[in-house]
Design a protein around this motif. Sequence first.
Motif, short mmCIF file in Angstrom:
data_model
loop_
_atom_site.label_atom_id
_atom_site.label_comp_id
_atom_site.label_asym_id
_atom_site.label_seq_id
_atom_site.Cartn_x
_atom_site.Cartn_y
_atom_site.Cartn_z
N TYR A 93 8.15 -3.65 -52.85
CA TYR A 93 6.93 -3.85 -52.05
C TYR A 93 7.21 -3.77 -50.55
O TYR A 93 8.37 -3.75 -50.10
N TRP A 94 6.13 -3.71 -49.78
CA TRP A 94 6.20 -3.74 -48.32
C TRP A 94 6.16 -5.21 -47.87
O TRP A 94 5.22 -5.92 -48.15
N SER A 95 7.19 -5.63 -47.15
CA SER A 95 7.19 -6.98 -46.58
C SER A 95 6.74 -6.89 -45.12
O SER A 95 6.93 -5.86 -44.45
N PHE A 96 6.18 -7.96 -44.62
CA PHE A 96 5.57 -8.01 -43.29
C PHE A 96 6.34 -9.01 -42.43
O PHE A 96 6.57 -10.15 -42.85
N TRP A 97 6.71 -8.58 -41.22
CA TRP A 97 7.56 -9.38 -40.33
C TRP A 97 6.97 -9.49 -38.93
O TRP A 97 6.22 -8.63 -38.50
N GLU A 98 7.35 -10.55 -38.23
CA GLU A 98 6.97 -10.74 -36.84
C GLU A 98 8.22 -11.00 -36.02
O GLU A 98 9.13 -11.71 -36.47
N ASP A 140 10.33 -12.75 -33.38
CA ASP A 140 10.37 -14.05 -32.70
C ASP A 140 11.57 -14.04 -31.76
O ASP A 140 12.69 -14.33 -32.16
N GLY A 141 11.31 -13.68 -30.50
CA GLY A 141 12.41 -13.55 -29.56
C GLY A 141 13.27 -12.35 -29.91
O GLY A 141 12.81 -11.21 -29.93
N SER A 142 14.53 -12.62 -30.26
CA SER A 142 15.45 -11.54 -30.58
C SER A 142 15.69 -11.40 -32.08
O SER A 142 16.60 -10.69 -32.51
N ALA A 143 14.89 -12.08 -32.88
CA ALA A 143 15.10 -12.06 -34.33
C ALA A 143 13.78 -11.83 -35.07
O ALA A 143 12.70 -12.10 -34.56
N TRP A 144 13.90 -11.33 -36.31
CA TRP A 144 12.74 -11.15 -37.16
C TRP A 144 12.46 -12.43 -37.93
O TRP A 144 13.38 -13.12 -38.37
N ALA A 145 11.19 -12.73 -38.12
CA ALA A 145 10.77 -13.86 -38.95
C ALA A 145 9.76 -13.35 -39.96
O ALA A 145 8.83 -12.60 -39.62
N TYR A 146 9.93 -13.75 -41.22
CA TYR A 146 9.00 -13.33 -42.27
C TYR A 146 7.62 -13.90 -41.94
O TYR A 146 7.47 -15.08 -41.64
N ALA A 147 6.60 -13.05 -41.95
CA ALA A 147 5.26 -13.46 -41.54
C ALA A 147 4.71 -14.56 -42.43
O ALA A 147 4.92 -14.55 -43.64
N THR A 148 3.98 -15.48 -41.83
CA THR A 148 3.40 -16.59 -42.58
C THR A 148 1.96 -16.32 -43.00
O THR A 148 1.33 -17.18 -43.60
N GLN A 149 1.44 -15.15 -42.67
CA GLN A 149 0.11 -14.76 -43.12
C GLN A 149 0.09 -13.25 -43.30
O GLN A 149 1.00 -12.55 -42.86
N GLY A 150 -0.95 -12.78 -43.97
CA GLY A 150 -1.03 -11.35 -44.26
C GLY A 150 -1.47 -10.55 -43.06
O GLY A 150 -2.03 -11.07 -42.10
N PRO A 151 -1.25 -9.22 -43.09
CA PRO A 151 -1.60 -8.37 -41.95
C PRO A 151 -3.08 -8.30 -41.65
O PRO A 151 -3.46 -7.97 -40.53
N SER A 152 -3.96 -8.61 -42.62
CA SER A 152 -5.39 -8.54 -42.32
C SER A 152 -5.92 -9.82 -41.69
O SER A 152 -7.06 -9.85 -41.23
N THR A 153 -5.11 -10.86 -41.66
CA THR A 153 -5.53 -12.10 -41.00
C THR A 153 -4.74 -12.37 -39.72
O THR A 153 -5.20 -13.12 -38.86
N ALA A 154 -3.57 -11.77 -39.60
CA ALA A 154 -2.77 -11.95 -38.39
C ALA A 154 -3.44 -11.20 -37.23
O ALA A 154 -3.83 -10.04 -37.38
N ARG A 155 -3.55 -11.86 -36.10
CA ARG A 155 -4.14 -11.24 -34.90
C ARG A 155 -3.13 -11.33 -33.76
O ARG A 155 -3.11 -12.31 -33.00
N PRO A 156 -2.28 -10.34 -33.64
CA PRO A 156 -1.24 -10.38 -32.61
C PRO A 156 -1.83 -10.28 -31.21
O PRO A 156 -2.94 -9.78 -31.02
N THR A 157 -1.10 -10.79 -30.24
CA THR A 157 -1.51 -10.70 -28.85
C THR A 157 -0.86 -9.48 -28.20
O THR A 157 0.03 -8.85 -28.77
#
Length: 247
Positions: free
Chosen positions: A40-45, A47-64
């Motif tokens: 499957y496709w995993s979704f990441w954000e 966080d500074g210099s590292a990746w963090a596994y997203a805590t919500q799905g891409p259709s609810t995440a609203r990045p700045t």
Amino acid sequence: MPRLWVGVPRLWVEVPAAFLSGLLLVLGSSTQAHAAAYRYWSFWERDGSAWAYATQGPSTARPTDGAVQGFRFAVSRDSADALQPRGAADFGSVCGDTAARGGEKRVALVIDFGTAADAPEGETPPAARTACARVPDDATTAEALASVAKPLRYDTNALLCAIGGYPGKGCGEAVGSDAGSDAGSDGRSDGRSDAGSASDGPAHAPSSSAAAAPEEGQGPSVGLFVGAGVVAVLGAAAVWRARRRRG
């Protein structure tokens, strides 16, 4: 040798602590051996210099504006086992040439199509790429992704199945307990997540809480039968010990 007292109905039996430790290890290993992996496709954000596994799905995440987010296609069991996106992952290198505009935001996206070892049969993963999505201020990650990586494909449960048309078929399918490639053979050793999150399993468009279903026909774990056998042995030992004391 250290010994513990194990209770059975109305009786107690003395059991070596080492035996119980070994038993727990066997049961735990048996359970892990039957954990299914999923493609499957995993979704990441970022966080500074590292990746963090997203805590919500891409259709609810609203990045700045200035956010960096990533997607990785791979075979894994959960977020703790998931592989991180590879390649450049800083906002400047992805969106440095995209000017800011009023009412819009820029989101740097890293899209890693994975390796041949994790690809569905008959398919070849495209090269990883990055894209700068310039979208309205209230846009979700899914909308940002759709603006730069069409076609996207979702299943009836809104699970993100394909990005840029890859893969051409399948969606979060179970591939067995030993599927997928090993670290070191496909470059995974530097891409594995160090910690899990609340978003285990395939990345869902509306939600990250749904878990993939177990493989059909998988059956009970061997640990269940081993545990039942041990309980029977302990019970028999307790009865023998009680009769011996009466005699």
